[in-house]
Design a protein around this motif. Structure first.
Motif, PDB file in Angstrom:
ATOM      1  N   TYR A 161     103.367  41.229  65.016  1.00 20.69           N
ATOM      2  CA  TYR A 161     104.372  41.109  64.377  1.00 20.69           C
ATOM      3  C   TYR A 161     104.075  40.365  62.283  1.00 20.69           C
ATOM      4  O   TYR A 161     103.497  39.405  62.652  1.00 20.69           O
TER       5      TYR A 161
ATOM      6  N   THR B 203     108.469  38.918  68.614  1.00 22.14           N
ATOM      7  CA  THR B 203     108.170  38.277  67.239  1.00 22.14           C
ATOM      8  C   THR B 203     106.750  38.191  67.286  1.00 22.14           C
ATOM      9  O   THR B 203     105.972  37.715  68.411  1.00 22.14           O
TER      10      THR B 203
ATOM     11  N   ASP C  28     109.683  39.148  60.601  1.00 22.18           N
ATOM     12  CA  ASP C  28     110.142  40.345  61.964  1.00 22.18           C
ATOM     13  C   ASP C  28     109.869  40.591  64.261  1.00 22.18           C
ATOM     14  O   ASP C  28     109.465  39.371  64.141  1.00 22.18           O
TER      15      ASP C  28
ATOM     16  N   ALA D 233     116.285  41.522  58.950  1.00 21.06           N
ATOM     17  CA  ALA D 233     115.120  40.803  58.482  1.00 21.06           C
ATOM     18  C   ALA D 233     115.049  40.912  56.579  1.00 21.06           C
ATOM     19  O   ALA D 233     115.122  39.914  56.432  1.00 21.06           O
TER      20      ALA D 233
ATOM     21  N   ASP E 227     111.272  42.633  67.328  1.00 21.85           N
ATOM     22  CA  ASP E 227     111.823  43.693  67.851  1.00 21.85           C
ATOM     23  C   ASP E 227     112.936  43.236  69.071  1.00 21.85           C
ATOM     24  O   ASP E 227     112.420  42.147  69.383  1.00 21.85           O
TER      25      ASP E 227
ATOM     26  N   LYS F 266     115.392  45.856  60.188  1.00 27.79           N
ATOM     27  CA  LYS F 266     114.487  45.778  59.329  1.00 27.79           C
ATOM     28  C   LYS F 266     115.525  45.012  57.605  1.00 27.79           C
ATOM     29  O   LYS F 266     115.041  44.283  57.612  1.00 27.79           O
TER      30      LYS F 266
END
Length: 341
Positions: free
Chosen positions: A151, A113, A155, A77, A157, A74
């Motif tokens: 997402y 994503t 964002d 981002a 992961d 986060k």
């Protein structure tokens, strides 16, 4: 009867196959740069092969790990700083292998994503390749998943998977060899590494600072840059000592901090006892504690507090281990011992 409208494509549904193929082409040179004996680190097949004999092992055991970067993503981002989270990803896996005495051989990543941004993804994978080079592991493959609706915009992961190897008689910890009086040697961290970022983000919110503001604890860096410092990788410094049978145990200090991780490497009936005056944690930890009003015990069970990795050695081997770590560039120091109880 009404016929369905023709012409729908996967791209119209939000998945860009061309972008995925472009990313693969971008990262092939990065994977090739991580080649090592036993693997050619090629991409594009359905699986990866590794030749343990070519890597020099006689009676090997395979060790596997998987991990992620947590909510540090986060911060990446929100700051736009994506170049180091790949190093974090590798470090979280290979340092765990190292705690078992294992040499990292291969690494694979999973990048998910909502919409694939090729430039951003390539930046992340470049960090993964750099982490693999630091660890001596081959980046042999991975998966890029574009999943519209899963997402929020911007964002993504990450998950990492690593395979290591250790000779059958060299697995750590050597619990049966440990005894009261064994010495704990610490290797410094670069900061919070990749743990505690849910609390860190809350503290930043309380502080009223923006990510672009100067870091109160690090000159010349913004708050975001300082808190995105990558997790350190300890393989090159520690692995030779493990192979030389100088270590009785090792611990990677991750989630759970200095309270929960060290006991995982210690035999039943023994307790790791620390000299908390033996080191001064990096200034970031003092800032986090003061700004968030975090109690010392909570700090120690959430963060590494300046110790990213530790090893357990016999008293007679302390000098040799410290010398080896210092020669490898580690500012290592004695931080405690094992006691009965």
């Amino acid at each position: 009867m009404t016929l369905p409208r023709n012409g729908l494509t996967y791209a119209e549904a939000g998945v860009d196959i061309d972008a995925g193929e472009a990313l693969v082409e971008r990262i092939k040179p990065l994977a090739r740069s991580t080649r090592r004996p036993g693997s050619d680190a090629g991409l594009g097949g359905f699986g990866a092969l590794f030749d343990l004999k070519a890597a020099g092992y006689a009676d090997p055991l395979i060790v596997t790990t998987t991990d992620g970067v947590g909510t540090k993503l986060k911060v990446a981002a929100e700051t736009g700083l994506h170049g180091t989270v790949g190093i974090d990803l590798v470090a979280m896996c290979v340092n765990d292998l190292l705690a078992q005495g294992a040499e990292p051989l291969m690494f694979l990543d999973y990048f998910a994503t909502g919409r694939l941004d090729v430039e951003r993804a390539a930046t992340v994978v470049a960090g993964i390749a750099e982490g693999c080079k630091q660890a001596g592991a081959a980046l042999v493959g991975g998966e890029t998943a574009e999943m519209p609706g899963m997402y929020a915009d911007g964002d993504y992961d990450l998950a990492g998977f690593s395979v290591g190897v250790v000779e059958r008689g060299a697995v750590l910890p050597r619990l049966e060899d440990q005894a009261a009086g064994d010495v704990i040697i610490a290797l410094p961290s670069s900061g919070p590494h990749s743990n505690g970022y849910s609390l860190i983000r809350r503290i930043v919110e309380v502080s009223g600072l923006k990510w672009t503001d100067p870091a109160p604890f690090e000159a010349g860096a913004s708050l975001g840059e300082a808190l995105m410092a990558p997790t350190r990788i300890y393989v090159r410094a520690v692995l030779p000592l493990a192979k030389a049978a100088l270590l009785k145990g090792a611990a990677h200090i991750t989630g759970g901090g200095l309270i929960e991780n060290p006991p995982r490497a210690v035999a039943e009936g023994l307790t790791p006892v620390f000299d908390w005056t033996a080191w001064t944690p990096p200034p970031v930890f003092d800032w986090l504690a003061r700004t968030g009003g975090v109690a010392p015990e909570e700090m120690r069970r959430t963060f590494n507090c300046g110790v990213g990795f530790m090893v357990i050695v016999a008293p007679g081997d302390v000098e040799a281990v410290l010398s080896g770590l210092l020669d490898a560039g580690e500012a290592a120091f004695v931080c405690g011992e094992l006691r009965a109880g």
